[in-house]
Motif scaffolding. Structure first.
Motif, mmCIF file in Angstrom:
data_model
loop_
_atom_site.group_PDB
_atom_site.id
_atom_site.type_symbol
_atom_site.label_atom_id
_atom_site.label_comp_id
_atom_site.label_asym_id
_atom_site.label_seq_id
_atom_site.Cartn_x
_atom_site.Cartn_y
_atom_site.Cartn_z
ATOM 1 N N PRO A 100 15.032 -7.475 -3.323
ATOM 2 C CA PRO A 100 16.576 -7.267 -3.122
ATOM 3 C C PRO A 100 16.656 -7.155 -1.548
ATOM 4 C CG PRO A 100 15.618 -5.889 -4.696
ATOM 5 C CD PRO A 100 14.365 -6.703 -4.072
ATOM 6 N N VAL A 101 17.944 -7.412 -1.069
ATOM 7 C CA VAL A 101 18.333 -7.354 0.487
ATOM 8 C C VAL A 101 18.651 -5.761 0.581
ATOM 9 C CG1 VAL A 101 20.071 -7.955 2.031
ATOM 10 C CG2 VAL A 101 19.042 -9.712 0.535
ATOM 11 N N THR A 102 19.380 -5.206 -0.293
ATOM 12 C CA THR A 102 19.642 -3.775 -0.067
ATOM 13 C C THR A 102 19.186 -2.995 -1.168
ATOM 14 O OG1 THR A 102 21.814 -3.904 -1.020
ATOM 15 C CG2 THR A 102 21.677 -4.413 1.209
ATOM 16 N N SER A 103 19.457 -1.662 -1.144
ATOM 17 C CA SER A 103 19.055 -0.588 -2.312
ATOM 18 C C SER A 103 19.994 -0.702 -3.507
ATOM 19 C CB SER A 103 18.995 0.577 -1.582
ATOM 20 O OG SER A 103 20.088 1.153 -1.102
ATOM 21 N N LYS A 104 21.372 -1.093 -3.089
ATOM 22 C CA LYS A 104 22.296 -1.435 -4.012
ATOM 23 C C LYS A 104 22.034 -2.799 -4.831
ATOM 24 C CE LYS A 104 27.236 -2.200 -4.472
ATOM 25 N NZ LYS A 104 28.529 -2.551 -3.949
ATOM 26 N N ASP A 105 21.403 -3.590 -4.265
ATOM 27 C CA ASP A 105 21.029 -4.873 -4.846
ATOM 28 C C ASP A 105 19.964 -4.737 -5.781
ATOM 29 O OD1 ASP A 105 23.011 -6.469 -3.829
ATOM 30 O OD2 ASP A 105 21.990 -6.872 -2.148
ATOM 31 N N LYS A 106 19.069 -3.862 -5.313
ATOM 32 C CA LYS A 106 17.905 -3.482 -6.188
ATOM 33 C C LYS A 106 18.385 -2.697 -7.240
ATOM 34 C CE LYS A 106 13.226 -1.433 -5.832
ATOM 35 N NZ LYS A 106 12.248 -0.805 -4.940
ATOM 36 N N LYS A 118 14.026 -4.974 -17.613
ATOM 37 C CA LYS A 118 13.499 -5.413 -19.158
ATOM 38 C C LYS A 118 14.173 -6.758 -19.663
ATOM 39 C CE LYS A 118 12.020 -0.690 -20.183
ATOM 40 N NZ LYS A 118 12.198 0.333 -20.407
ATOM 41 N N HIS A 119 15.482 -6.798 -19.535
ATOM 42 C CA HIS A 119 16.184 -7.844 -20.139
ATOM 43 C C HIS A 119 15.796 -9.201 -19.440
ATOM 44 C CE1 HIS A 119 19.395 -9.848 -22.381
ATOM 45 N NE2 HIS A 119 20.037 -10.133 -21.369
ATOM 46 N N LEU A 120 15.685 -9.273 -18.182
ATOM 47 C CA LEU A 120 15.422 -10.248 -17.410
ATOM 48 C C LEU A 120 14.007 -10.823 -17.671
ATOM 49 C CD1 LEU A 120 16.490 -9.507 -13.700
ATOM 50 C CD2 LEU A 120 17.304 -11.258 -15.160
ATOM 51 N N GLN A 121 13.167 -9.786 -17.826
ATOM 52 C CA GLN A 121 11.633 -10.183 -18.318
ATOM 53 C C GLN A 121 11.681 -10.732 -19.541
ATOM 54 O OE1 GLN A 121 9.475 -6.640 -17.593
ATOM 55 N NE2 GLN A 121 8.901 -7.225 -15.422
ATOM 56 N N GLU A 122 12.241 -10.200 -20.516
ATOM 57 C CA GLU A 122 12.294 -10.855 -22.047
ATOM 58 C C GLU A 122 12.898 -12.220 -21.749
ATOM 59 O OE1 GLU A 122 15.372 -10.530 -25.708
ATOM 60 O OE2 GLU A 122 15.087 -8.739 -24.398
ATOM 61 N N ILE A 123 14.026 -12.527 -21.122
ATOM 62 C CA ILE A 123 14.428 -13.959 -21.052
ATOM 63 C C ILE A 123 13.498 -14.944 -20.194
ATOM 64 C CG2 ILE A 123 16.245 -15.420 -19.884
ATOM 65 C CD1 ILE A 123 18.180 -13.142 -20.523
ATOM 66 N N MET A 124 13.008 -14.502 -19.236
ATOM 67 C CA MET A 124 12.083 -15.316 -18.525
ATOM 68 C C MET A 124 10.705 -15.434 -19.157
ATOM 69 S SD MET A 124 13.433 -16.098 -15.601
ATOM 70 C CE MET A 124 12.034 -16.978 -14.901
ATOM 71 N N SER A 125 10.176 -14.592 -19.903
ATOM 72 C CA SER A 125 9.008 -14.561 -20.703
ATOM 73 C C SER A 125 9.353 -15.780 -21.806
ATOM 74 C CB SER A 125 8.367 -13.333 -21.185
ATOM 75 O OG SER A 125 9.288 -12.938 -22.079
ATOM 76 N N GLN A 126 10.492 -15.591 -22.272
ATOM 77 C CA GLN A 126 10.742 -16.594 -23.618
ATOM 78 C C GLN A 126 11.057 -18.140 -23.074
ATOM 79 O OE1 GLN A 126 13.831 -15.268 -26.160
ATOM 80 N NE2 GLN A 126 13.485 -16.882 -27.540
ATOM 81 N N HIS A 127 11.553 -18.220 -21.756
ATOM 82 C CA HIS A 127 11.886 -19.672 -21.291
ATOM 83 C C HIS A 127 10.823 -20.133 -20.630
ATOM 84 C CE1 HIS A 127 15.564 -19.914 -23.240
ATOM 85 N NE2 HIS A 127 15.594 -18.836 -22.981
ATOM 86 N N HIS A 128 10.081 -19.370 -19.571
ATOM 87 C CA HIS A 128 9.288 -19.963 -18.514
ATOM 88 C C HIS A 128 7.717 -19.350 -18.827
ATOM 89 C CE1 HIS A 128 12.121 -22.280 -16.554
ATOM 90 N NE2 HIS A 128 12.869 -21.668 -16.760
ATOM 91 N N LYS A 129 7.497 -18.344 -19.461
ATOM 92 C CA LYS A 129 6.218 -17.790 -19.707
ATOM 93 C C LYS A 129 5.743 -17.061 -18.263
ATOM 94 C CE LYS A 129 5.750 -19.675 -23.719
ATOM 95 N NZ LYS A 129 7.237 -19.929 -24.123
ATOM 96 N N VAL A 130 6.692 -16.525 -17.425
ATOM 97 C CA VAL A 130 6.501 -15.810 -15.969
ATOM 98 C C VAL A 130 6.621 -14.416 -16.367
ATOM 99 C CG1 VAL A 130 6.546 -17.783 -14.720
ATOM 100 C CG2 VAL A 130 8.464 -16.478 -15.058
ATOM 101 N N MET A 131 6.029 -13.573 -15.488
ATOM 102 C CA MET A 131 6.300 -12.076 -15.325
ATOM 103 C C MET A 131 7.393 -12.172 -14.236
ATOM 104 S SD MET A 131 5.373 -10.347 -17.526
ATOM 105 C CE MET A 131 5.780 -8.921 -17.050
ATOM 106 N N VAL A 132 8.369 -11.188 -14.192
ATOM 107 C CA VAL A 132 9.151 -10.669 -13.283
ATOM 108 C C VAL A 132 9.008 -9.540 -12.410
ATOM 109 C CG1 VAL A 132 11.424 -10.456 -12.398
ATOM 110 C CG2 VAL A 132 11.052 -11.864 -14.175
ATOM 111 N N LYS A 133 8.668 -9.320 -10.964
ATOM 112 C CA LYS A 133 8.235 -8.360 -10.108
ATOM 113 C C LYS A 133 9.346 -8.108 -9.299
ATOM 114 C CE LYS A 133 4.412 -7.503 -8.210
ATOM 115 N NZ LYS A 133 3.180 -7.869 -7.501
ATOM 116 N N VAL A 134 9.624 -6.856 -9.066
ATOM 117 C CA VAL A 134 10.665 -6.319 -8.014
ATOM 118 C C VAL A 134 9.956 -5.768 -6.840
ATOM 119 C CG1 VAL A 134 12.865 -5.066 -7.502
ATOM 120 C CG2 VAL A 134 12.650 -6.232 -9.712
ATOM 121 N N VAL A 135 10.172 -6.285 -5.721
ATOM 122 C CA VAL A 135 9.561 -5.541 -4.559
ATOM 123 C C VAL A 135 10.442 -4.607 -4.099
ATOM 124 C CG1 VAL A 135 8.621 -5.996 -2.332
ATOM 125 C CG2 VAL A 135 8.389 -7.741 -3.994
#
Length: 135
Positions: A100-106, A118-135
């Motif tokens: 994320p660019v700013t803390s608000k976006d984070k 958690k919702h993003l990870q659920e969708i991504m794991s179902q459609h693309h089999k990848v984990m999502v990490k936020v830096v």
């Protein structure tokens, strides 16, 4: 992967496809309804001046979000996080990173108690089999 739907979800998808003439790939129910449509059907699903989305929100009595599907996991995640300004890239074969660019976006990406993440990870794991990490 086979996606199974309950009777209520099938009814929601059927009504959505009837009003929009767009093909639905998946549907999620949380605070609102999230419909994932096939690539190229986004314009049909939204309608001119978002009239169709507004009509569907009134019909379902819930907010409706429409996401365009993409075969590329990075592009699909960008579509899922349109309302947050962030850089998205693949760190390895099974991980997609959101910077994320700013803390608000984070905050938008994470949500209260990391509910949105958690919702993003659920969708991504179902459609693309990848984990999502936020830096």
């Amino acid at each position: 992967m086979v996606i199974t739907f309950d009777q209520e979800t099938i009814g929601l998808i059927s009504a959505f496809e009837k009003y929009t003439n767009a093909s639905v790939k998946d549907c999620y129910k949380n605070a609102g309804l999230v419909f994932i449509v096939k690539k190229g059907d986004m314009g049909k699903a939204i309608g001119r001046n978002a009239k169709i989305v507004q009509k569907l929100s009134r019909l379902f009595k819930k907010p409706v979000s429409i996401i365009e599907y993409s075969e590329d996991s990075v592009s699909f995640l960008k579509n899922l996080t349109k309302n947050a300004n962030s850089k998205i890239y693949k760190s390895d074969e099974n991980t997609v990173v959101i910077d994320p660019v700013t803390s608000k976006d984070k905050g938008i990406i994470l949500g209260r108690d990391k509910k949105n993440l958690k919702h993003l990870q659920e969708i991504m794991s179902q459609h693309h089999k990848v984990m999502v990490k936020v830096v």
